[in-house]
Scaffold this motif. Structure first.
Motif, PDB file in Angstrom:
ATOM      1  N   GLY A  68       7.432 -39.084  -7.207  1.00 52.25           N
ATOM      2  CA  GLY A  68       8.278 -38.100  -6.537  1.00 52.25           C
ATOM      3  C   GLY A  68       7.780 -37.775  -5.146  1.00 52.25           C
ATOM      4  N   GLU A  69       8.530 -36.912  -4.468  1.00 51.65           N
ATOM      5  CA  GLU A  69       8.232 -36.566  -3.083  1.00 51.65           C
ATOM      6  C   GLU A  69       6.956 -35.747  -2.958  1.00 51.65           C
ATOM      7  N   ASP A  70       6.613 -34.977  -3.993  1.00 50.83           N
ATOM      8  CA  ASP A  70       5.409 -34.149  -3.904  1.00 50.83           C
ATOM      9  C   ASP A  70       4.163 -35.017  -3.771  1.00 50.83           C
ATOM     10  N   ASP A  71       4.067 -36.065  -4.596  1.00 50.60           N
ATOM     11  CA  ASP A  71       2.919 -36.967  -4.500  1.00 50.60           C
ATOM     12  C   ASP A  71       2.936 -37.747  -3.188  1.00 50.60           C
ATOM     13  N   GLU A  72       4.130 -38.036  -2.680  1.00 56.91           N
ATOM     14  CA  GLU A  72       4.225 -38.815  -1.448  1.00 56.91           C
ATOM     15  C   GLU A  72       3.890 -37.997  -0.204  1.00 56.91           C
ATOM     16  N   SER A  73       3.724 -36.684  -0.349  1.00 57.10           N
ATOM     17  CA  SER A  73       3.383 -35.865   0.812  1.00 57.10           C
ATOM     18  C   SER A  73       1.987 -36.160   1.345  1.00 57.10           C
ATOM     19  N   VAL A  74       1.153 -36.845   0.550  1.00 57.94           N
ATOM     20  CA  VAL A  74      -0.203 -37.172   1.004  1.00 57.94           C
ATOM     21  C   VAL A  74      -0.253 -38.508   1.738  1.00 57.94           C
ATOM     22  N   ILE A  75       0.887 -39.158   1.891  1.00 62.35           N
ATOM     23  CA  ILE A  75       0.900 -40.471   2.544  1.00 62.35           C
ATOM     24  C   ILE A  75       0.338 -40.416   3.965  1.00 62.35           C
ATOM     25  N   PRO A  76       0.750 -39.446   4.807  1.00 67.38           N
ATOM     26  CA  PRO A  76       0.170 -39.411   6.162  1.00 67.38           C
ATOM     27  C   PRO A  76      -1.341 -39.227   6.164  1.00 67.38           C
ATOM     28  N   ILE A  77      -1.871 -38.522   5.167  1.00 70.52           N
ATOM     29  CA  ILE A  77      -3.317 -38.298   5.107  1.00 70.52           C
ATOM     30  C   ILE A  77      -4.035 -39.590   4.732  1.00 70.52           C
ATOM     31  N   ILE A  78      -3.515 -40.286   3.726  1.00 68.21           N
ATOM     32  CA  ILE A  78      -4.140 -41.544   3.314  1.00 68.21           C
ATOM     33  C   ILE A  78      -4.035 -42.584   4.422  1.00 68.21           C
ATOM     34  N   GLN A  79      -2.951 -42.533   5.181  1.00 69.18           N
ATOM     35  CA  GLN A  79      -2.744 -43.514   6.235  1.00 69.18           C
ATOM     36  C   GLN A  79      -3.788 -43.394   7.339  1.00 69.18           C
ATOM     37  N   ASN A  80      -4.409 -42.223   7.453  1.00 68.39           N
ATOM     38  CA  ASN A  80      -5.492 -42.073   8.425  1.00 68.39           C
ATOM     39  C   ASN A  80      -6.748 -42.824   8.005  1.00 68.39           C
ATOM     40  N   VAL A  81      -6.839 -43.169   6.716  1.00 67.83           N
ATOM     41  CA  VAL A  81      -8.029 -43.844   6.203  1.00 67.83           C
ATOM     42  C   VAL A  81      -7.801 -45.343   6.049  1.00 67.83           C
ATOM     43  N   VAL A  82      -6.634 -45.718   5.536  1.00 69.86           N
ATOM     44  CA  VAL A  82      -6.325 -47.127   5.308  1.00 69.86           C
ATOM     45  C   VAL A  82      -4.840 -47.338   5.595  1.00 69.86           C
ATOM     46  N   PRO A  83      -4.468 -48.433   6.240  1.00 71.08           N
ATOM     47  CA  PRO A  83      -3.046 -48.669   6.524  1.00 71.08           C
ATOM     48  C   PRO A  83      -2.236 -48.807   5.234  1.00 71.08           C
TER      49      PRO A  83
ATOM     50  N   VAL B   1       0.933 -50.333   3.473  1.00 74.37           N
ATOM     51  CA  VAL B   1       1.872 -51.434   3.679  1.00 74.37           C
ATOM     52  C   VAL B   1       3.116 -51.294   2.818  1.00 74.37           C
ATOM     53  N   SER B   2       3.049 -50.445   1.778  1.00 77.26           N
ATOM     54  CA  SER B   2       4.217 -50.296   0.912  1.00 77.26           C
ATOM     55  C   SER B   2       4.108 -48.997   0.131  1.00 77.26           C
ATOM     56  N   VAL B   3       5.270 -48.423  -0.173  1.00 77.32           N
ATOM     57  CA  VAL B   3       5.356 -47.222  -0.999  1.00 77.32           C
ATOM     58  C   VAL B   3       6.308 -47.519  -2.146  1.00 77.32           C
ATOM     59  N   GLN B   4       5.805 -47.404  -3.368  1.00 71.71           N
ATOM     60  CA  GLN B   4       6.603 -47.683  -4.558  1.00 71.71           C
ATOM     61  C   GLN B   4       6.813 -46.381  -5.323  1.00 71.71           C
ATOM     62  N   ARG B   5       8.066 -46.066  -5.598  1.00 71.08           N
ATOM     63  CA  ARG B   5       8.372 -44.862  -6.374  1.00 71.08           C
ATOM     64  C   ARG B   5       8.792 -45.269  -7.782  1.00 71.08           C
ATOM     65  N   CYS B   6       8.152 -44.653  -8.763  1.00 72.28           N
ATOM     66  CA  CYS B   6       8.458 -44.925 -10.166  1.00 72.28           C
ATOM     67  C   CYS B   6       9.553 -43.966 -10.623  1.00 72.28           C
ATOM     68  N   VAL B   7      10.736 -44.498 -10.863  1.00 77.85           N
ATOM     69  CA  VAL B   7      11.882 -43.699 -11.289  1.00 77.85           C
ATOM     70  C   VAL B   7      12.161 -43.999 -12.752  1.00 77.85           C
ATOM     71  N   MET B   8      12.188 -42.954 -13.579  1.00 83.29           N
ATOM     72  CA  MET B   8      12.417 -43.125 -15.006  1.00 83.29           C
ATOM     73  C   MET B   8      13.878 -43.468 -15.283  1.00 83.29           C
ATOM     74  N   LYS B   9      14.096 -44.420 -16.183  1.00 82.78           N
ATOM     75  CA  LYS B   9      15.443 -44.739 -16.645  1.00 82.78           C
ATOM     76  C   LYS B   9      15.746 -43.865 -17.856  1.00 82.78           C
ATOM     77  N   VAL B  10      16.775 -43.034 -17.738  1.00 88.36           N
ATOM     78  CA  VAL B  10      17.089 -42.092 -18.814  1.00 88.36           C
ATOM     79  C   VAL B  10      18.504 -42.330 -19.299  1.00 88.36           C
ATOM     80  N   SER B  11      18.753 -41.876 -20.492  1.00 92.06           N
ATOM     81  CA  SER B  11      20.085 -41.994 -21.062  1.00 92.06           C
ATOM     82  C   SER B  11      21.028 -41.027 -20.378  1.00 92.06           C
TER      83      SER B  11
END
Length: 384
Positions: free
Chosen positions: A125-140, A142-152
């Motif tokens: 989700g977006e909450d976990d992805e909010s740390v992307i700019p911080i991690i990008q300062n340490v290592v480039p 190259v891809s962001v994968q979001r795990c979306v649950m398949k529900v009925s």
């Protein structure tokens, strides 16, 4: 095809990043709080074990699926010839700055043993992805994968989900306080007002309560107060100094009125118009001169409590807290001279010496504090 074109095509087919780090981010630390797993979790087998523990503790938690998704991403990269590693990093339950600091520390610790030149972020989700700019300062990244649950999408499933949320609202105190508590208070007061006949007055009270509840929830006043009043030494110090500072600050108003030579509370004076009295330059200067000592003491008590609290917790914010105290002290001569300018009709140029002195003290103190901090912390920059 020429030899040059063949080399160019081979170069384009070669991946830019050969060592990839697959990072599964759990910002609210469900894997630690629910499954008791310490992070960072490094390696395929360790990540599988962490995901299994989390799934057994809470089968409905999406973070377990995110970990499995990260493992699958890792296996796909390895099958394509990449040198890859998969890890799980986590923050803290309250999220915020402390969670982001913990995540970046864990990523750095893994990079010290696995030197990656690229990262793949896996989140749910977006909450976990909010740390992307911080991690990008340490290592480039190259891809962001979001795990979306398949529900009925069946009607039965929709009813089940709706019932689950209704149960949360009814029995989970985190939600019931607002969704049931506030309407309950409004209905109770409204019923009492209807019986007693004070309909208009009760309506005003209801609107005020509802507006206050919205403001408290919108600005997280309840959470902020809960953090400030935690039964810890740091929390108790913050609460005591905050209450003391506010009381002293309110006392500054009375001190300001007592410094005015004219009795502003005299009925005859009030009859002439209080706004006219307060608009008088000398009267206003006397009020400010009488108020600022207590006002500065109150603000100093609040800032000092924050400083002492952060010092007890070992927080890096104590550097900025010390600087805040220095700025408060440096501003006092300038404000005091401003009151003299109002009362004694002095020249405006008399404000320049205390202003320059305060500015010099602030700049020198800031330079000294931040240099000392960088020397201790290896050149890192302090941020809020």
């Amino acid at each position: 095809m020429s030899l040059k074109d063949s080399k160019m095509e081979k170069k384009l087919d070669t991946p830019l990043t050969s060592r990839l780090l697959v990072i599964c981010v759990d910002r609210d630390n469900d894997v630690g709080d629910k499954a008791g797993v310490l992070t960072p979790v490094v390696g395929r087998d360790s990540c599988i074990g962490a995901a299994q523990k989390l799934a057994l503790q809470d089968p409905e938690d999406a973070d377990a699926n995110s970990i499995f998704f990260a493992i699958k991403t890792y296996e796909d990269l390895v099958s394509k010839g990449y040198q890859a590693e998969v890890i799980v990093v986590a923050g803290v339950g309250d999220r915020g700055v402390q969670a982001d600091e913990k995540i970046i520390r864990e990523v750095k610790s893994v990079l010290s043993s696995f030197s990656a030149n690229g990262a793949v972020i896996v989140s749910d989700g977006e909450d976990d992805e909010s740390v992307i700019p911080i991690i990008q300062n340490v290592v480039p990244i190259v891809s962001v994968q979001r795990c979306v649950m398949k529900v009925s999408r069946s009607v039965e499933y929709s009813y089940a989900v709706f019932g689950k949320y209704l149960k949360m609202i009814a029995y989970d105190s985190k939600y019931s306080k607002f969704f049931l508590g506030v309407p309950g208070i409004l209905l109770l007061i409204g019923g009492i007002g209807t019986i007693s006949g004070y309909t208009q007055e009760i309506f005003a009270v209801l609107v005020s309560i509802l507006g206050g509840a919205f403001l408290i929830r919108a600005f997280d006043v309840d959470r902020a107060w809960a953090n400030w009043s935690k039964p810890t030494p740091a929390g108790l110090i913050r609460m005591f100094t905050m209450v003391t500072g506010v009381i002293i600050g309110l006392a500054s108003i009375l001190s300001g009125f007592s410094a005015i030579h004219t009795n502003i509370l005299d009925p005859q004076v009030i009859g002439t118009g209080v706004p006219n009295i307060l608009s008088d330059r000398v009267t206003f200067g006397q009020f400010i001169a009488g108020a600022i000592p207590f006002l500065w003491i109150g603000m100093g008590a609040i800032f000092g409590g924050i400083l002492l609290s952060n010092w007890l917790k070992g927080s890096l914010r104590q550097i900025t807290d010390v600087l805040r105290m220095i700025v408060l002290v440096s501003l006092y001569p300038t404000v005091y001279q401003f009151t003299n300018l109002l009362i004694n009709d002095e020249s405006s140029f008399t404000l320049i010496p205390p202003f320059l002195a305060g500015l010099a003290i602030t700049l020198i103190s800031a330079t000294f504090l931040f240099r000392k901090y960088r020397k201790k912390k290896g050149g890192e920059v302090l941020s809020e």
